[in-house]
Design an enzyme around this catalytic site. Sequence first.
Site, mmCIF file in Angstrom:
data_model
loop_
_atom_site.group_PDB
_atom_site.id
_atom_site.type_symbol
_atom_site.label_atom_id
_atom_site.label_comp_id
_atom_site.label_asym_id
_atom_site.label_seq_id
_atom_site.Cartn_x
_atom_site.Cartn_y
_atom_site.Cartn_z
ATOM 1 C CG ASP A 76 -5.938 2.939 5.763
ATOM 2 O OD1 ASP A 76 -6.416 1.823 6.045
ATOM 3 O OD2 ASP A 76 -6.063 3.459 4.630
ATOM 4 C CG ASP A 77 -8.148 -0.844 7.384
ATOM 5 O OD1 ASP A 77 -9.230 -0.419 6.965
ATOM 6 O OD2 ASP A 77 -7.248 -1.270 6.648
ATOM 7 C CB SER A 97 -10.220 3.341 5.871
ATOM 8 O OG SER A 97 -10.263 2.844 4.579
ATOM 9 C CG ASN A 131 -6.072 -0.898 3.014
ATOM 10 O OD1 ASN A 131 -6.014 0.037 3.794
ATOM 11 N ND2 ASN A 131 -7.061 -1.067 2.161
ATOM 12 C CB SER A 186 -4.096 -3.651 -0.132
ATOM 13 O OG SER A 186 -3.918 -3.881 -1.510
HETATM 14 C C1 LIG Z 1 -12.647 1.350 7.928
HETATM 15 O O1 LIG Z 1 -13.400 2.230 7.126
HETATM 16 C C2 LIG Z 1 -13.482 1.839 5.766
HETATM 17 C C3 LIG Z 1 -14.143 2.954 4.988
HETATM 18 O O2 LIG Z 1 -15.115 3.616 5.716
HETATM 19 C C4 LIG Z 1 -14.203 0.525 5.668
HETATM 20 O O3 LIG Z 1 -14.277 0.103 4.316
HETATM 21 C C5 LIG Z 1 -13.418 -0.504 6.455
HETATM 22 O O4 LIG Z 1 -14.081 -1.748 6.450
HETATM 23 C C6 LIG Z 1 -13.263 -0.040 7.896
HETATM 24 N N1 LIG Z 1 -12.413 -0.967 8.604
HETATM 25 C C7 LIG Z 1 -12.817 -1.524 9.737
HETATM 26 C C8 LIG Z 1 -11.833 -2.448 10.335
HETATM 27 O O5 LIG Z 1 -13.895 -1.294 10.264
#
Ligand SMILES: *[C@@H]1O[C@H](CO)[C@@H](O)[C@H](O)[C@H]1NC(C)=O
Length: 246
Positions: free
Chosen positions: A25-26, A57, A129, A161
């Site tokens: 999801d990232d 995410s 994750n 994760s």
């Molecule tokens: C994606 O979003 C989440 C929640 O906003 C954050 O915790 C996470 O670090 C983000 N991932 C990246 C790769 O920026």
Amino acid sequence: MFSHTLILLWATAAVQCTNILLSNDDGWAVAQIRAQNDALTAAGFSVVLSAPAENKSGTGSSTAMPTPLTEECEFNTCPVGSPAEGFNASDPRLNYVNAFPVDSFRFGLQTLSPQFFGGPPELVVAGPNVGTNLGTTVLISGTVGAACEAAKEGVPSIAFSGTSTSQSCPDASDFSFVFSRNLANSSATDVTTCGSDHLPTESSVVGSSGCHVSVTVLDANTKTDVSAVEQAAVLDRVSGLLACLP
Ligand SMILES: *[C@@H]1O[C@H](CO)[C@@H](O)[C@H](O)[C@H]1NC(C)=O
Ligand SMILES: *[C@@H]1O[C@H](CO)[C@@H](O)[C@H](O)[C@H]1NC(C)=O
Ligand SMILES: *[C@@H]1O[C@H](CO)[C@@H](O)[C@H](O)[C@H]1NC(C)=O
């Protein structure tokens, strides 16, 4: 350095595994999913990555029709106006889908798997994750959402994760894998292992001192713990990998 969780979502099937569909999801461009892709490929699996164009995410099992990009892909990996689904010109196994994790899995299953595998994948791997998906976090995790969708559509799946901690676990071989349950429930009887019919929770495994990975079996429909019988079915298959908490 890392504490990890691994959640197996139970689907019957899988005899031998060669073809792996990979999602998260990232977003398709984060270092974690690329490292997973490279490690699985180096281990001899045939891997196709199909993951969201942006960081999705926390979107659980949300779903939508993929649409052309109205902003750049994550880390500027595709320009505004790119099609709803696209791939890396020098590696067509690296694919983005501009929708939710569940939609990227479905595109992988319906469109990419026939093309690359000649049929469905034998396994779906989601993640790792960025950040642990412990306890009730599984309900909102898109990484877990993609893995649940796979199991619901009959493909066995594993959601990974992990996060950085202050514990020193520099090498993958430093970790032991501990069978666990998602949420504490004193009235539930678990499969008997490590001398007990009450499994430790994921959080207690990951929070214990040392380098431990929690391994939990979830029901893909409810995202909650499964029965002792279902735990036993998975435990039988993976017991050779597992250790007990000290
Ligand atoms: C994606 O979003 C989440 C929640 O906003 C954050 O915790 C996470 O670090 C983000 N991932 C990246 C790769 O920026
Ligand atoms: C495209 O694939 C090449 C070769 O695997 C890789 O070096 C590059 O990082 C990839 N770029 C994107 C945006 O996926
Ligand atoms: C706890 O386990 C019991 C027995 O399996 C079950 O009936 C109950 O629904 C569980 N409670 C929760 C909150 O999951």
